[in-house]
Design a protein around this motif. Structure first.
Motif, PDB file in Angstrom:
ATOM      1  N   CYS A  23      -6.780  -0.524 -13.354  1.00  0.00           N
ATOM      2  CA  CYS A  23      -7.009   0.548 -12.387  1.00  0.00           C
ATOM      3  C   CYS A  23      -8.404   0.382 -11.781  1.00  0.00           C
ATOM      4  O   CYS A  23      -9.382   0.266 -12.516  1.00  0.00           O
ATOM      5  N   GLY A  49      -3.069   5.892 -12.385  1.00  0.00           N
ATOM      6  CA  GLY A  49      -2.403   4.602 -12.469  1.00  0.00           C
ATOM      7  C   GLY A  49      -0.981   4.763 -12.961  1.00  0.00           C
ATOM      8  O   GLY A  49      -0.025   4.310 -12.345  1.00  0.00           O
ATOM      9  N   ASN A  97       3.239   7.370  -3.958  1.00  0.00           N
ATOM     10  CA  ASN A  97       3.865   6.889  -5.190  1.00  0.00           C
ATOM     11  C   ASN A  97       4.489   5.520  -4.934  1.00  0.00           C
ATOM     12  O   ASN A  97       5.089   5.288  -3.893  1.00  0.00           O
ATOM     13  N   ALA A  98       4.329   4.611  -5.890  1.00  0.00           N
ATOM     14  CA  ALA A  98       4.969   3.297  -5.784  1.00  0.00           C
ATOM     15  C   ALA A  98       6.319   3.277  -6.491  1.00  0.00           C
ATOM     16  O   ALA A  98       7.314   2.808  -5.940  1.00  0.00           O
ATOM     17  N   THR A 135      -3.522  -1.182  -9.733  1.00  0.00           N
ATOM     18  CA  THR A 135      -3.554  -0.223  -8.636  1.00  0.00           C
ATOM     19  C   THR A 135      -4.991   0.010  -8.195  1.00  0.00           C
ATOM     20  O   THR A 135      -5.909   0.068  -9.021  1.00  0.00           O
ATOM     21  N   ALA A 172      -6.416   5.405  -6.346  1.00  0.00           N
ATOM     22  CA  ALA A 172      -5.320   6.295  -6.736  1.00  0.00           C
ATOM     23  C   ALA A 172      -5.856   7.447  -7.566  1.00  0.00           C
ATOM     24  O   ALA A 172      -6.961   7.387  -8.124  1.00  0.00           O
ATOM     25  N   LEU A 223      -2.205   9.720  -4.801  1.00  0.00           N
ATOM     26  CA  LEU A 223      -1.373   8.592  -5.207  1.00  0.00           C
ATOM     27  C   LEU A 223      -1.227   8.535  -6.727  1.00  0.00           C
ATOM     28  O   LEU A 223      -2.210   8.386  -7.458  1.00  0.00           O
ATOM     29  N   GLU A 224       0.013   8.660  -7.178  1.00  0.00           N
ATOM     30  CA  GLU A 224       0.365   8.452  -8.588  1.00  0.00           C
ATOM     31  C   GLU A 224       1.210   7.185  -8.614  1.00  0.00           C
ATOM     32  O   GLU A 224       2.390   7.202  -8.280  1.00  0.00           O
ATOM     33  N   THR A 225       0.592   6.083  -8.971  1.00  0.00           N
ATOM     34  CA  THR A 225       1.190   4.773  -8.725  1.00  0.00           C
ATOM     35  C   THR A 225       2.548   4.635  -9.412  1.00  0.00           C
ATOM     36  O   THR A 225       3.549   4.291  -8.779  1.00  0.00           O
ATOM     37  N   SER A 251      -0.671  -2.557  -6.154  1.00  0.00           N
ATOM     38  CA  SER A 251      -0.901  -1.523  -5.139  1.00  0.00           C
ATOM     39  C   SER A 251      -2.312  -1.719  -4.593  1.00  0.00           C
ATOM     40  O   SER A 251      -3.297  -1.562  -5.317  1.00  0.00           O
ATOM     41  N   GLN A 258      -5.649   8.961  -1.040  1.00  0.00           N
ATOM     42  CA  GLN A 258      -4.987   8.301  -2.161  1.00  0.00           C
ATOM     43  C   GLN A 258      -5.612   8.688  -3.497  1.00  0.00           C
ATOM     44  O   GLN A 258      -4.909   8.849  -4.501  1.00  0.00           O
ATOM     45  N   GLN A 305       0.864  -1.180   0.000  1.00  0.00           N
ATOM     46  CA  GLN A 305       0.000   0.000   0.000  1.00  0.00           C
ATOM     47  C   GLN A 305       0.894   1.221   0.000  1.00  0.00           C
ATOM     48  O   GLN A 305       1.732   1.407   0.897  1.00  0.00           O
TER      49      GLN A 305
END
Length: 333
Positions: A210, A186, A126-127, A180, A183, A162-164, A144, A158, A122
């Motif tokens: 997504c 994706g 950002n991942a 993901t 987010a 969140l920008e994966t 994610s 998120q 999680q």
């Protein structure tokens, strides 16, 4: 980990695996607890680290809390990326890693042939971020998911932050099997800010999924070229609202892209399937097959394509569908 670790040589860091979403006080496998915020937990640095690898390790940031604040909102504690590759300029291998509620996962700048195969966890902001990647980096098997919490305040954060996966200057990357959940984007294309400025070109994407995401693909750079084989977007707000996020679409282009796409399915979207906003740059987008479901839209007149004129003399984006898109509209009441 109360102090950061620098890896200046080609060593292999191997754990004994991990168990996702653990409930035990002492989780099974190899876990590293990141307890400082001054620097990345692990940095592979300089060309001497070519050939280094890390695999079968889990990370946690105990400074993160998933309890809402007094006003019902929530934001994570700011941490650097867990793993950073800096000026390695060659092959590195990151495999079977798990990150249990972290702000940012992996960042590679001028890494060369960075290979990420198996990243799960999680991620709040950002991942993966790649920039100044000059020679066919690879990203495969990214998942994610709200392993630590899917409560509404966390999902609300998120879905706006969140920008994966973020790609700056990246040449010819291979990307596949990406999923993901919850987010803002994706996969996002930006202008590179690293050692070798530019944008992503020659990007080849296999499967991109997504769920509860505002924009499965987002373009904020000019000059991007990419291909996508299969993409599925589900733009629901929260996890069970039954309606789309405001402005949810499959693809948002604020910059300019030459995009070839194969099969694209988009459900629970809002005003448009494809949104193109630039008034100065014209994109060329070709999609073989599209399934577009507006049945949950609260918009009175959703359209497959929302695009503005992209030049001073009324030039338009070239947007072509190989077959007529399958449209599902809201039933009349």
């Amino acid at each position: 980990m109360t102090k950061p670790i620098s890896v200046p040589c080609a060593i292999a860091i191997r754990g004994e695996g991990w168990q996702e979403a653990p409930h035990e006080a002492v989780p099974k496998g190899t876990w590293l607890s990141v307890e400082q915020v001054e620097a990345p937990a692990i940095t592979f640095i300089s060309a001497a680290a070519k050939g280094a690898s890390i695999e079968s390790v889990a990370f946690v940031e105990p400074g993160q809390t998933v309890r809402p604040d007094a006003h019902g909102g929530w934001a994570p504690q700011a941490f650097p990326p867990v793993i950073v590759l800096r000026n390695v300029e060659g092959f590195t291998y990151l495999h079977n890693l798990y990150m249990h509620g972290v702000s940012r996962g992996i960042e590679s700048s001028n890494g060369g042939r960075t290979t990420i195969d198996g990243l799960y966890g999680q991620f709040f902001d950002n991942a993966i971020t790649l920039d100044s990647e000059m020679d066919v980096s690879r990203i495969n098997n990214v998942h994610s998911w709200p392993y630590i919490s899917g409560e509404p305040p966390i999902m609300a954060y998120q879905q706006t932050h969140l920008e994966t996966i973020i790609l700056g200057r990246v040449d010819g990357a291979f990307i596949d099997n990406i999923f993901t959940y919850g987010a803002e984007a994706g996969l996002r294309f930006i202008s590179g800010v690293g050692r070798n400025p530019g944008v992503a070109t020659g990007i080849q994407i296999g499967k991109l999924g997504c769920d509860s995401v505002a924009h499965c693909l987002r373009v904020d750079a000019v000059g991007v070229t990419a291909m996508v084989d299969e993409m599925r977007q589900f733009g629901q707000e929260g996890t069970s609202s039954g309606h789309p996020l405001p402005g949810a679409d499959a693809v948002l282009v604020n910059g300019e892209i030459s995009l070839l796409a194969g099969q694209v399915e988009a459900r629970m979207i809002d005003k448009s399937f494809l949104t193109v906003t630039s008034r100065t740059q014209c994109s060329n987008i070709r999609i073989a097959n599209a399934f577009i479901d507006f049945s949950a839209s609260q918009n009175s007149n959703p359209v497959p394509v929302a695009a503005v004129a992209c030049g001073p003399h009324g030039e338009t984006n070239e947007i072509l569908f190989g077959t007529k898109p399958a449209l599902v509209l809201k039933a009349a009441r």
